[in-house]
Write a protein that holds these residues in place. Sequence first.
Motif, PDB file in Angstrom:
ATOM      1  N   ILE A 166      -5.356   2.226  35.550  1.00  0.00           N
ATOM      2  CA  ILE A 166      -5.973   2.457  34.234  1.00  0.00           C
ATOM      3  C   ILE A 166      -5.913   3.942  33.883  1.00  0.00           C
ATOM      4  CG2 ILE A 166      -8.126   2.350  32.908  1.00  0.00           C
ATOM      5  CD1 ILE A 166      -8.861  -0.122  34.614  1.00  0.00           C
ATOM      6  N   ALA A 167      -6.195   4.805  34.864  1.00  0.00           N
ATOM      7  CA  ALA A 167      -6.201   6.255  34.626  1.00  0.00           C
ATOM      8  C   ALA A 167      -4.803   6.789  34.307  1.00  0.00           C
ATOM      9  CB  ALA A 167      -6.777   6.982  35.831  1.00  0.00           C
ATOM     10  N   ARG A 168      -3.761   6.108  34.787  1.00  0.00           N
ATOM     11  CA  ARG A 168      -2.387   6.556  34.507  1.00  0.00           C
ATOM     12  C   ARG A 168      -1.929   6.195  33.100  1.00  0.00           C
ATOM     13  NH1 ARG A 168      -1.168   5.689  40.076  1.00  0.00           N
ATOM     14  NH2 ARG A 168      -0.783   3.491  39.740  1.00  0.00           N
ATOM     15  N   SER A 169      -2.606   5.227  32.461  1.00  0.00           N
ATOM     16  CA  SER A 169      -2.193   4.850  31.105  1.00  0.00           C
ATOM     17  C   SER A 169      -2.851   5.781  30.093  1.00  0.00           C
ATOM     18  CB  SER A 169      -2.577   3.388  30.826  1.00  0.00           C
ATOM     19  OG  SER A 169      -3.974   3.244  30.851  1.00  0.00           O
ATOM     20  N   LEU A 170      -2.160   6.019  29.000  1.00  0.00           N
ATOM     21  CA  LEU A 170      -2.684   6.912  27.963  1.00  0.00           C
ATOM     22  C   LEU A 170      -3.618   6.144  27.032  1.00  0.00           C
ATOM     23  CD1 LEU A 170       0.553   8.877  27.036  1.00  0.00           C
ATOM     24  CD2 LEU A 170      -1.330   9.608  28.493  1.00  0.00           C
ATOM     25  N   HIS A 171      -4.697   6.782  26.662  1.00  0.00           N
ATOM     26  CA  HIS A 171      -5.662   6.195  25.735  1.00  0.00           C
ATOM     27  C   HIS A 171      -5.822   7.127  24.535  1.00  0.00           C
ATOM     28  CE1 HIS A 171      -6.515   3.808  29.259  1.00  0.00           C
ATOM     29  NE2 HIS A 171      -7.297   3.027  28.528  1.00  0.00           N
ATOM     30  N   ALA A 172      -5.955   6.534  23.363  1.00  0.00           N
ATOM     31  CA  ALA A 172      -6.101   7.333  22.141  1.00  0.00           C
ATOM     32  C   ALA A 172      -7.381   8.161  22.206  1.00  0.00           C
ATOM     33  CB  ALA A 172      -6.149   6.407  20.933  1.00  0.00           C
ATOM     34  N   TYR A 173      -7.316   9.343  21.656  1.00  0.00           N
ATOM     35  CA  TYR A 173      -8.473  10.241  21.659  1.00  0.00           C
ATOM     36  C   TYR A 173      -8.749  10.705  20.240  1.00  0.00           C
ATOM     37  CZ  TYR A 173     -11.465  14.213  22.512  1.00  0.00           C
ATOM     38  OH  TYR A 173     -12.518  15.075  22.495  1.00  0.00           O
ATOM     39  N   PRO A 174      -9.930  10.719  19.742  1.00  0.00           N
ATOM     40  CA  PRO A 174     -11.147  10.129  20.297  1.00  0.00           C
ATOM     41  C   PRO A 174     -11.244   8.661  19.914  1.00  0.00           C
ATOM     42  CG  PRO A 174     -11.707  11.317  18.312  1.00  0.00           C
ATOM     43  CD  PRO A 174     -10.211  11.451  18.519  1.00  0.00           C
ATOM     44  N   SER A 175     -11.423   7.810  20.886  1.00  0.00           N
ATOM     45  CA  SER A 175     -11.611   6.380  20.629  1.00  0.00           C
ATOM     46  C   SER A 175     -12.718   5.882  21.538  1.00  0.00           C
ATOM     47  CB  SER A 175     -10.315   5.607  20.898  1.00  0.00           C
ATOM     48  OG  SER A 175      -9.997   5.643  22.276  1.00  0.00           O
ATOM     49  N   HIS A 176     -13.198   4.695  21.267  1.00  0.00           N
ATOM     50  CA  HIS A 176     -14.228   4.122  22.126  1.00  0.00           C
ATOM     51  C   HIS A 176     -13.659   3.812  23.510  1.00  0.00           C
ATOM     52  CE1 HIS A 176     -17.221   3.939  19.002  1.00  0.00           C
ATOM     53  NE2 HIS A 176     -16.323   3.410  18.191  1.00  0.00           N
ATOM     54  N   GLY A 177     -12.393   3.427  23.570  1.00  0.00           N
ATOM     55  CA  GLY A 177     -11.742   3.129  24.841  1.00  0.00           C
ATOM     56  C   GLY A 177     -11.523   4.347  25.721  1.00  0.00           C
ATOM     57  N   TYR A 178     -11.550   5.527  25.131  1.00  0.00           N
ATOM     58  CA  TYR A 178     -11.345   6.752  25.902  1.00  0.00           C
ATOM     59  C   TYR A 178     -12.465   6.966  26.918  1.00  0.00           C
ATOM     60  CZ  TYR A 178      -9.929  11.510  26.975  1.00  0.00           C
ATOM     61  OH  TYR A 178      -9.507  12.632  27.622  1.00  0.00           O
ATOM     62  N   LEU A 179     -13.667   6.514  26.618  1.00  0.00           N
ATOM     63  CA  LEU A 179     -14.779   6.625  27.555  1.00  0.00           C
ATOM     64  C   LEU A 179     -14.498   5.797  28.811  1.00  0.00           C
ATOM     65  CD1 LEU A 179     -17.606   7.841  27.972  1.00  0.00           C
ATOM     66  CD2 LEU A 179     -18.537   5.777  26.931  1.00  0.00           C
ATOM     67  N   MET A 180     -13.933   4.601  28.643  1.00  0.00           N
ATOM     68  CA  MET A 180     -13.558   3.770  29.780  1.00  0.00           C
ATOM     69  C   MET A 180     -12.469   4.452  30.595  1.00  0.00           C
ATOM     70  SD  MET A 180     -11.131   1.280  30.899  1.00  0.00           S
ATOM     71  CE  MET A 180     -10.269   1.153  29.388  1.00  0.00           C
ATOM     72  N   TYR A 181     -11.524   5.094  29.926  1.00  0.00           N
ATOM     73  CA  TYR A 181     -10.467   5.846  30.608  1.00  0.00           C
ATOM     74  C   TYR A 181     -11.076   6.970  31.452  1.00  0.00           C
ATOM     75  CZ  TYR A 181      -6.995   9.556  31.034  1.00  0.00           C
ATOM     76  OH  TYR A 181      -6.203  10.568  31.509  1.00  0.00           O
TER      77      TYR A 181
END
Length: 198
Positions: A104-119
């Motif tokens: 999960i940590a290796r995948s990119l997450h949009a910033y700022p998004s709600h999913g970024y907190l999970m990342y």
Amino acid sequence: SDSIHPFVPRVTFMDPEITSVGLTRKECIRKFGENGFHYLKVDEAGTDRADADALERSTLGFVELRVSIPHGHVLGATVCSPAAAEIINELGLAMSNKLTVRDIARSLHAYPSHGYLMYRAALSLAVNDIWGALAACGSVGKIISAVGRTISYRLSNKRRKNKISDELKEWQSEGCEQEIDYQTIVDGSLITTPGISF
């Protein structure tokens, strides 16, 4: 049976949404013991997305992850957020495919998004020990990390089994003919685990 899916997300649609998937923290403690899994709860306070949403809502959320030792497979998660139903889907996918917090940590997450907190929570759990930090250092680090993590896990399991074995020998030497109950204190409450009869 194959028709029963083990990772069904549970969602309560309110404001903010509350969701969970997999084992709860209490179930993890019952199954693995208090030190048998890693646990992290990250509050939404102070994140850019929460700051941007603060004008529209007064409640801040959180992401809570529970992962296995030593490999870091996601055992369960709880999310409270305006987009919790979307975030829990990603965690359910991770659990169904036996992904680790490192994946999960290796995948990119949009910033700022709600999913970024999970990342951020996954990233914190992925590098919380020397083996996780080594795994982040490329292919050689991943190999060293996997070997080291396996050896340290087996050694810690052996120590844990020896401790339980010593307790049983002491109990048997006292001539007791009843059940042993293991009691632990979790969050200020006494939890009794059913014992073993001899």
